[in-house]
Motif scaffolding. Structure first.
Motif, mmCIF file in Angstrom:
data_model
loop_
_atom_site.group_PDB
_atom_site.id
_atom_site.type_symbol
_atom_site.label_atom_id
_atom_site.label_comp_id
_atom_site.label_asym_id
_atom_site.label_seq_id
_atom_site.Cartn_x
_atom_site.Cartn_y
_atom_site.Cartn_z
ATOM 1 N N LEU A 277 57.648 -10.105 -1.676
ATOM 2 C CA LEU A 277 58.849 -9.884 -0.858
ATOM 3 C C LEU A 277 60.032 -10.688 -1.391
ATOM 4 N N HIS A 278 59.768 -11.899 -1.860
ATOM 5 C CA HIS A 278 60.828 -12.716 -2.451
ATOM 6 C C HIS A 278 61.398 -12.034 -3.700
ATOM 7 N N ASP A 279 60.513 -11.543 -4.560
ATOM 8 C CA ASP A 279 60.956 -10.839 -5.762
ATOM 9 C C ASP A 279 61.769 -9.600 -5.409
ATOM 10 N N LEU A 280 61.349 -8.888 -4.391
ATOM 11 C CA LEU A 280 62.093 -7.711 -3.953
ATOM 12 C C LEU A 280 63.462 -8.104 -3.408
ATOM 13 N N ASP A 281 63.531 -9.204 -2.670
ATOM 14 C CA ASP A 281 64.825 -9.702 -2.178
ATOM 15 C C ASP A 281 65.772 -10.009 -3.338
ATOM 16 N N LEU A 282 65.233 -10.598 -4.414
ATOM 17 C CA LEU A 282 66.057 -10.883 -5.587
ATOM 18 C C LEU A 282 66.585 -9.595 -6.219
ATOM 19 N N GLN A 283 65.726 -8.584 -6.319
ATOM 20 C CA GLN A 283 66.160 -7.295 -6.866
ATOM 21 C C GLN A 283 67.248 -6.671 -6.008
ATOM 22 N N ILE A 284 67.083 -6.744 -4.705
ATOM 23 C CA ILE A 284 68.090 -6.194 -3.781
ATOM 24 C C ILE A 284 69.414 -6.913 -3.983
ATOM 25 N N SER A 285 69.364 -8.235 -4.104
ATOM 26 C CA SER A 285 70.575 -9.017 -4.310
ATOM 27 C C SER A 285 71.280 -8.622 -5.604
ATOM 28 N N LEU A 286 70.512 -8.472 -6.679
ATOM 29 C CA LEU A 286 71.098 -8.072 -7.954
ATOM 30 C C LEU A 286 71.681 -6.664 -7.889
ATOM 31 N N HIS A 287 71.002 -5.756 -7.216
ATOM 32 C CA HIS A 287 71.525 -4.395 -7.072
ATOM 33 C C HIS A 287 72.824 -4.386 -6.256
ATOM 34 N N ARG A 288 72.887 -5.211 -5.230
ATOM 35 C CA ARG A 288 74.124 -5.289 -4.446
ATOM 36 C C ARG A 288 75.276 -5.808 -5.293
ATOM 37 N N ARG A 289 74.991 -6.809 -6.153
ATOM 38 C CA ARG A 289 76.033 -7.320 -7.043
ATOM 39 C C ARG A 289 76.484 -6.253 -8.024
ATOM 40 N N LEU A 290 75.536 -5.457 -8.521
ATOM 41 C CA LEU A 290 75.870 -4.371 -9.442
ATOM 42 C C LEU A 290 76.739 -3.324 -8.758
ATOM 43 N N VAL A 291 76.391 -2.968 -7.525
ATOM 44 C CA VAL A 291 77.190 -1.997 -6.769
ATOM 45 C C VAL A 291 78.600 -2.537 -6.540
ATOM 46 N N THR A 292 78.712 -3.807 -6.200
ATOM 47 C CA THR A 292 80.029 -4.416 -5.991
ATOM 48 C C THR A 292 80.851 -4.364 -7.272
ATOM 49 N N ALA A 293 80.250 -4.733 -8.401
ATOM 50 C CA ALA A 293 80.961 -4.718 -9.682
ATOM 51 C C ALA A 293 81.391 -3.303 -10.049
ATOM 52 N N ALA A 294 80.511 -2.319 -9.848
ATOM 53 C CA ALA A 294 80.856 -0.929 -10.168
ATOM 54 C C ALA A 294 81.961 -0.417 -9.253
#
Length: 76
Positions: free
Chosen positions: A38-55
């Motif tokens: 679950l922690h690893d998945l939370d990290l992936q979600i965080s990175l995806h949110r940052r990617l969406v923000t940048a895009a």
């Protein structure tokens, strides 16, 4: 006359009885594995949110540049 309100109420449980209910948990090694996943998945979600923000930010900049004429599309 039949009193529907009396039969429509939800049954409740006392705080004490609720506190005495058993809680079944998997063995500790499995709990740790689940927590890690679950922690690893939370990290992936965080990175995806940052990617969406940048895009989204890049799209807004590109739109402003193209609509203002500051940027042009090469017709190659």
């Amino acid at each position: 006359m039949y009193d529907r309100s009396a039969s429509a109420g939800a049954r409740s449980i006392s705080t004490r009885s609720f506190g005495e209910l058993p809680v079944v948990l998997p063995p500790m090694p499995l709990q740790r594995r689940v927590a890690t996943l679950l922690h690893d998945l939370d990290l992936q979600i965080s990175l995806h949110r940052r990617l969406v923000t940048a895009a989204t930010d890049a799209r807004a900049l590109l739109t402003r540049g193209l609509m203002s004429g500051a940027l042009t599309l090469d017709q190659a």
